[in-house]
Design a protein around this motif. Sequence first.
Motif, PDB file in Angstrom:
ATOM      1  N   THR A 255       0.819  -1.169  -0.019  1.00 30.56           N
ATOM      2  CA  THR A 255       0.148  -0.013   0.029  1.00 30.56           C
ATOM      3  C   THR A 255       0.804   1.306   0.118  1.00 30.56           C
ATOM      4  N   ILE A 301      -7.355  -4.343   0.356  1.00 25.07           N
ATOM      5  CA  ILE A 301      -7.693  -4.983   1.384  1.00 25.07           C
ATOM      6  C   ILE A 301      -9.071  -5.280   1.610  1.00 25.07           C
ATOM      7  N   THR A 302      -9.981  -4.245   1.145  1.00 27.00           N
ATOM      8  CA  THR A 302     -11.345  -4.521   1.323  1.00 27.00           C
ATOM      9  C   THR A 302     -11.872  -5.900   0.702  1.00 27.00           C
ATOM     10  N   GLY A 378     -13.774   3.490   2.021  1.00 28.73           N
ATOM     11  CA  GLY A 378     -12.784   3.831   1.329  1.00 28.73           C
ATOM     12  C   GLY A 378     -12.289   5.121   1.285  1.00 28.73           C
ATOM     13  N   GLU A 379     -13.432   6.260   1.480  1.00 25.77           N
ATOM     14  CA  GLU A 379     -13.286   7.452   1.417  1.00 25.77           C
ATOM     15  C   GLU A 379     -14.306   8.097   2.220  1.00 25.77           C
ATOM     16  N   PRO A 380     -14.012   9.499   2.535  1.00 27.59           N
ATOM     17  CA  PRO A 380     -15.108  10.232   3.018  1.00 27.59           C
ATOM     18  C   PRO A 380     -16.391  10.108   2.030  1.00 27.59           C
ATOM     19  N   ASP A 402     -21.280   3.392   7.413  1.00 23.58           N
ATOM     20  CA  ASP A 402     -20.009   3.907   6.853  1.00 23.58           C
ATOM     21  C   ASP A 402     -18.798   3.247   7.693  1.00 23.58           C
ATOM     22  N   THR A 403     -18.138   2.510   7.071  1.00 21.28           N
ATOM     23  CA  THR A 403     -17.016   1.854   7.670  1.00 21.28           C
ATOM     24  C   THR A 403     -15.499   2.508   7.615  1.00 21.28           C
ATOM     25  N   TRP A 405     -11.708   2.266   7.940  1.00 19.22           N
ATOM     26  CA  TRP A 405     -10.473   1.527   8.251  1.00 19.22           C
ATOM     27  C   TRP A 405      -9.331   1.591   7.200  1.00 19.22           C
ATOM     28  N   GLN A 406      -8.399   0.789   7.287  1.00 18.56           N
ATOM     29  CA  GLN A 406      -7.260   0.864   6.355  1.00 18.56           C
ATOM     30  C   GLN A 406      -6.683  -0.453   6.082  1.00 18.56           C
ATOM     31  N   THR A 407      -5.539  -0.439   5.092  1.00 13.42           N
ATOM     32  CA  THR A 407      -5.030  -1.662   4.775  1.00 13.42           C
ATOM     33  C   THR A 407      -4.364  -2.167   6.031  1.00 13.42           C
ATOM     34  N   GLU A 408      -3.868  -1.314   6.724  1.00 15.06           N
ATOM     35  CA  GLU A 408      -2.950  -1.694   8.044  1.00 15.06           C
ATOM     36  C   GLU A 408      -3.737  -2.238   9.127  1.00 15.06           C
ATOM     37  N   THR A 490      -2.984   7.121  12.486  1.00 17.14           N
ATOM     38  CA  THR A 490      -3.554   6.417  11.172  1.00 17.14           C
ATOM     39  C   THR A 490      -3.386   7.205  10.156  1.00 17.14           C
ATOM     40  N   ASP A 492      -4.828   9.725   9.147  1.00 17.06           N
ATOM     41  CA  ASP A 492      -6.244  10.523   9.093  1.00 17.06           C
ATOM     42  C   ASP A 492      -6.569  11.610   9.833  1.00 17.06           C
ATOM     43  N   ILE A 504     -14.545  10.937   9.808  1.00 12.56           N
ATOM     44  CA  ILE A 504     -13.065  11.192   9.177  1.00 12.56           C
ATOM     45  C   ILE A 504     -13.050  11.974   8.100  1.00 12.56           C
ATOM     46  N   ARG A 507      -7.054  12.364   4.580  1.00 13.01           N
ATOM     47  CA  ARG A 507      -5.417  12.072   5.165  1.00 13.01           C
ATOM     48  C   ARG A 507      -4.929  13.416   5.458  1.00 13.01           C
TER      49      ARG A 507
HETATM   50  O1  PRX Z   1      -8.256   8.116   4.497  1.00 12.46           O
HETATM   51  C1  PRX Z   1      -8.796   6.906   5.062  1.00 12.46           C
HETATM   52  C2  PRX Z   1      -9.713   6.322   3.881  1.00 12.46           C
HETATM   53  O2  PRX Z   1      -8.988   5.514   3.113  1.00 12.46           O
HETATM   54  C3  PRX Z   1      -7.711   5.078   3.860  1.00 12.46           C
HETATM   55  C4  PRX Z   1      -7.245   3.902   3.674  1.00 12.46           C
HETATM   56  O3  PRX Z   1      -6.858   3.214   2.616  1.00 12.46           O
HETATM   57  P1  PRX Z   1      -6.663   1.850   2.196  1.00 12.46           P
HETATM   58  O4  PRX Z   1      -5.780   1.530   3.131  1.00 12.46           O
HETATM   59  O5  PRX Z   1      -6.381   1.694   0.761  1.00 12.46           O
HETATM   60  O6  PRX Z   1      -8.001   1.081   2.500  1.00 12.46           O
HETATM   61  C5  PRX Z   1      -9.180   1.423   2.061  1.00 12.46           C
HETATM   62  C6  PRX Z   1     -10.010   0.386   2.379  1.00 12.46           C
HETATM   63  C7  PRX Z   1     -10.343   0.302   3.921  1.00 12.46           C
HETATM   64  C8  PRX Z   1      -7.925   6.004   5.020  1.00 12.46           C
HETATM   65  O7  PRX Z   1      -6.838   6.094   5.992  1.00 12.46           O
HETATM   66  N1  PRX Z   1     -11.059   5.953   4.336  1.00 12.46           N
HETATM   67  C9  PRX Z   1     -11.304   4.497   4.177  1.00 12.46           C
HETATM   68  N2  PRX Z   1     -12.617   4.090   4.797  1.00 12.46           N
HETATM   69  C10 PRX Z   1     -13.061   5.645   5.113  1.00 12.46           C
HETATM   70  C11 PRX Z   1     -12.106   6.451   4.715  1.00 12.46           C
HETATM   71  N3  PRX Z   1     -12.207   7.661   4.824  1.00 12.46           N
HETATM   72  C12 PRX Z   1     -13.417   8.262   5.308  1.00 12.46           C
HETATM   73  N4  PRX Z   1     -14.478   7.451   5.547  1.00 12.46           N
HETATM   74  C13 PRX Z   1     -14.402   6.047   5.603  1.00 12.46           C
HETATM   75  N5  PRX Z   1     -15.368   5.203   5.678  1.00 12.46           N
END
Ligand code: PRX
Length: 638
Positions: A255, A301-302, A378-380, A402-403, A405-408, A490, A492, A504, A507
């Motif tokens: 990532t 990761i999703t 994945g994003e806001p 609205d979930t 999370w991150q790859t980590e 994070t 974020d 959230i 970034r």
């Molecule tokens: O900025 C956050 C955003 O996606 C980033 C993580 O990206 P990635 O590791 O590719 O994983 C994406 C799938 C989990 C985060 O640091 N992000 C993820 N979910 C949200 C989000 N931003 C806002 N709302 C969310 N639900």
Amino acid sequence: MSSEKYRIKSLSEYQKAYQESVENPEQFWSKIAEEFVWHKKWDKVLDWNFSEPKIEWFSGGKLNITENCLDRWVKTQPNKPAIIWEPNDPKEAHITLTYKELHHKVNQFAQVLLNNGAKKGDRICIYMPMVPELVIAVLACARIGAIHSVVFGGFSAHSLTDRINDAQCTLVVTADGAYRGSKEIPLKDIMDEALLTSPSVKKVIVLARTQMSIPLVDGRDVRWEDEIARVEAQGNPFVTPASMDAEDMLFILYTSGSTGKPKGVVHTCGGYMIWTNYTFVNVFQPTPESIHFCTADIGWITGHSYIVYGPLSAGATSVLFEGIPTYPYAGRFWEIVEKHKISILYTAPTAIRSLMAHGLEPLEGKNLDTLKVLGTVGEPINKEAWHWYNDNVGKGKCPVVDTWWQTETAGILISNLAGVTPSKPTYATLPLPGVQPILLDEYGQEILENNVNGNLCIKAPWPGILRTTYGDHDRCKLNYFSTFKDLYFTGDGCFRDDHGQYRITGRVDDVLNVSGHRIGTAEIENAINMHFGVVESAVVGYPHDIKGQGIYAFVIYNGTEQEMEIVLAAILHTVTKVIGAIAKPDKIQLVSGLPKTRSGKIMRRILRKVAEGELDNIGDITTLLDPNIVEEIKIGRL
Ligand code: PRX
């Protein structure tokens, strides 16, 4: 379902579970872990410090994740569909694999891997289209204890070779080509190019998907179908699942971060399994009949967590879609929902926005009554998209989760639980049990009050937290555990409202989120700089209606006026070659200089303002080496 016994069913149960998970995490997680299949019980539930970092969950415990995802369901529900595959072209027939059939195919391919010299601990790169064989390859690696590294099919040969070399993969699994909308992507050609500079790879297994003609390298390349036929000729194999320590690596997933080089995020067998399972069950609240459709690609990761491991470890039915939401028409998602009677739809805000742009017509006449839960990731998500999804897809009767999370993080950390805890548009809302978010100001001080913005950190480990970055533990420490002492950072920014609910905001580092894809600005700059004649470049994000963020590149180019058109096209080509089409800038502005401080640091803040069109609100430029450059950049804004 594994975490079923401990599924949260009401707000008060959530509050109770949360409290216990914080006050007594070992007791909380050990009773959940007991619901899984282990070869040997763990010696210690949790051992950790964030300063090294060292994080171990269930160490000494032995298990194989595929027994939890397959074998136990074969005993209790052999004929339940595990995977339903929907092809890119709706005219092609879909495929259903029951738990029994998937188990059989995973065993067959595990034997193929063994026949081709793979063994426990080997790294295997998987570069495939979204077909059932991708799920089979992933699980077959896990079965024999090999570490999979799935690379998204949109990455270029250059990105692929970097990832293969970093993990020193010895074997790769790929396909002749991939269908994606109207495009046919020559995966094997791209892989061949990558392998010119990846000497660790000794074997290539190639699936026929598009039937495009491909050369096979003698002694290195074998065909998936031939290898399966060989295994079938030997009778039906049962491959004994490798007995893995809970802390053995399950996979590596690369990532982007704020440096130019992607990081290999490492997840381990026990904690990852429990986290993906627990979050799947609690956030989406599936029933035994639920059909779960996560529209992500397994290259991210999703897809790992909520197409493969989460749903299968819970014995659920997971839908796998090869195509894109708008091919061959904008109603494709709704057609799939109707056809497969989808109950849970989990997608990205960017997909929702692109479908919104097509209006309501594609939804007309589609029966979406089976939907029970909608999810985003994945994003806001902006308000308009949230309401459109809620009103027109969920018809106001499906909770929207609205979930965040991150790859980590392996799985969801902050989200409402469908129908159990309240939702609030554009808010991820509350942390899952085991997750302790805190907000810090720019000086690293904890912000205790509500109604504030801050840097989002997490206080203590949950079972799914990353353990290291492959081959470079210091990098893991530096990236995630050094910005704020003894906390996981994070990257974020986050707002906390009066009720302690989290929203959230995006970034706060140099990472972009383009159509839900995470890309480092430094990676794009490195790629642009490879182009002959480019002196320097700076990349920033700007708000984009569909993609969430667009990519804006400022490039100092050393050439003539006449060449400009060609140069712009050539820069796009270079980025596509070096990273992949997902990283192509939306706008490239050629400039004669960049706003730099006297110490030579690029003032990205100024470039962001220009890209966002905030030309009257640039801020202080007196500390710049050459303040005049700002005027030129403002005038040339695209
Ligand atoms: O900025 C956050 C955003 O996606 C980033 C993580 O990206 P990635 O590791 O590719 O994983 C994406 C799938 C989990 C985060 O640091 N992000 C993820 N979910 C949200 C989000 N931003 C806002 N709302 C969310 N639900």
